[in-house]
Design an enzyme around this catalytic site. Structure first.
Site, mmCIF file in Angstrom:
data_model
loop_
_atom_site.group_PDB
_atom_site.id
_atom_site.type_symbol
_atom_site.label_atom_id
_atom_site.label_comp_id
_atom_site.label_asym_id
_atom_site.label_seq_id
_atom_site.Cartn_x
_atom_site.Cartn_y
_atom_site.Cartn_z
ATOM 1 N N SER A 288 0.801 -1.344 0.290
ATOM 2 C CA SER A 288 -0.202 0.195 0.217
ATOM 3 C C SER A 288 0.656 0.835 0.120
ATOM 4 C CB SER A 288 -0.902 0.154 0.983
ATOM 5 O OG SER A 288 0.436 -0.268 2.322
ATOM 6 N N GLU B 14 5.899 6.117 10.395
ATOM 7 C CA GLU B 14 5.938 6.930 9.743
ATOM 8 C C GLU B 14 6.042 8.824 10.143
ATOM 9 O OE1 GLU B 14 3.442 7.247 5.759
ATOM 10 O OE2 GLU B 14 3.933 4.910 6.089
ATOM 11 N N CYS C 218 2.676 -6.834 10.285
ATOM 12 C CA CYS C 218 2.468 -5.082 9.117
ATOM 13 C C CYS C 218 4.037 -5.302 8.781
ATOM 14 C CB CYS C 218 1.813 -4.585 10.457
ATOM 15 S SG CYS C 218 1.980 -2.669 9.271
ATOM 16 N N HIS D 74 5.151 -2.418 8.577
ATOM 17 C CA HIS D 74 6.063 -0.863 9.394
ATOM 18 C C HIS D 74 7.026 -1.711 10.177
ATOM 19 C CE1 HIS D 74 4.018 1.375 6.309
ATOM 20 N NE2 HIS D 74 4.182 2.603 7.329
HETATM 21 N N1 DGL Z 1 1.028 -2.112 4.414
HETATM 22 C C1 DGL Z 1 0.033 -2.787 5.524
HETATM 23 C C2 DGL Z 1 -0.088 -3.892 6.537
HETATM 24 O O1 DGL Z 1 1.246 -4.315 5.658
HETATM 25 C C3 DGL Z 1 0.316 -1.209 6.440
HETATM 26 C C4 DGL Z 1 -0.478 -0.162 5.730
HETATM 27 C C5 DGL Z 1 -1.522 0.077 5.650
HETATM 28 O O2 DGL Z 1 -1.983 -0.109 6.305
HETATM 29 O O3 DGL Z 1 -1.731 0.745 4.136
HETATM 30 O O4 DGL Z 1 -0.911 -4.234 6.470
#
Ligand code: DGL
Length: 272
Positions: free
Chosen positions: A11, A152, A184, A186
């Site tokens: 995303s 972030e 996740c 991040h």
């Molecule tokens: N990339 C998303 C995840 O790993 C986290 C960021 C988002 O909510 O888009 O779930």
């Protein structure tokens, strides 16, 4: 086909943790990365919307001629991976199976905590994948939606982040978790502060490295590994170009992201 690039999408910027692991393990592979920065976060969106976005992300990468795709977003993996695999004929892997595999390498793991976006926790994809692989596990999932914006902002070691983490983690610690899955993209950036806050015997597991290993195995089985052993390139495409991307990307990638291109999706596609 072996010399075609790998496609990796998320995303936003978080999937660069997976790019980093892939390039560390297979430095000869070229990578085309797509970050859907115009539409993030995915974690708070409905399953239908996430499936539509993920489908458009894959279509973009397929249009670039990639040989395989990694869904480097937990939320997109949780809601869209089966539909994507059905729709496209190139190999596609996600981050959940590798994460579960990494968590269960410890034979003694019994009480597993999972922290992730609301979308990932609500999908029960991790809980289901863990329970299928090992019976008798105690699994506790916690949606932790405030963490992505804090990371972030680079507020990793600020007191406010520690307070938020404590609020999220205390119930899991009270349940006596022995493993915490960072479900996740991040969250690997939180490892130093998590180590500070959690009892020292809680094992932290993230899926980036295992995902890269699974990808290499899959490429090798399908005879798709590049002949090159070094010098792989990285091409980054974003659906929205923002000023803070470069600084953010450096933290996730541990080096400069180089030139970033604007991704344009060219057609409206029937949904999956
Ligand atoms: N990339 C998303 C995840 O790993 C986290 C960021 C988002 O909510 O888009 O779930």
């Amino acid at each position: 086909m072996n010399e075609a690039a790998l496609g990796i999408f998320d995303s936003g910027v978080g999937g660069l943790t997976v790019v980093r692991a892939v390039q560390d393990l297979m430095p000869g592979e070229d990578v085309i990365y797509l970050g859907d920065t115009a539409r993030l976060p995915y974690g708070s969106k409905s399953p239908e919307t996430i499936r539509r976005f993920a489908d458009e992300d894959v279509a973009f990468l397929v249009g670039k001629g990639v040989k395989a795709i990694v869904v480097a977003c937990n939320t997109a993996t949780a809601h869209a991976l089966p539909a994507l695999k059905e729709r496209y004929c190139l190999p596609i892997i996600g981050v959940i199976e590798p994460g579960v595999e990494a968590a269960l390498t410890d034979r003694d793991a019994e009480r597993i905590g999972i922290i992730a976006t609301r979308g990932t926790i609500g999908s029960h994809a991790y809980q289901h994948a863990l329970a299928t692989k090992r019976t008798g596990l105690m699994i506790h999932g916690a949606a932790t939606p405030l963490l992505v914006p804090l990371i972030e902002e680079n507020w990793i070691s600020e007191q406010v982040t520690k307070d938020v983490l404590k609020k999220y983690l205390d119930p899991l610690v009270e349940k006596g978790i022995d493993t915490l899955m960072l479900a996740c993209t991040h969250y690997p950036l939180l490892v130093p502060v998590l180590k500070e806050l959690l009892p020292s015997d809680v094992r932290l597991v993230d899926s980036a490295t295992t995902c890269a290993e699974d990808l290499r195995r899959m490429l090798s089985e399908k005879n798709l590994l590049s002949e090159k052993t070094e010098g792989g390139s990285l091409q980054i495409h974003l659906t929205d170009l923002s000023e803070q991307f470069e600084e953010l990307a450096k933290r996730f990638l541990n080096r400069s992201p180089g030139r970033v291109r604007r991704a344009v999706f060219d057609e409206v596609r029937p949904g999956i």
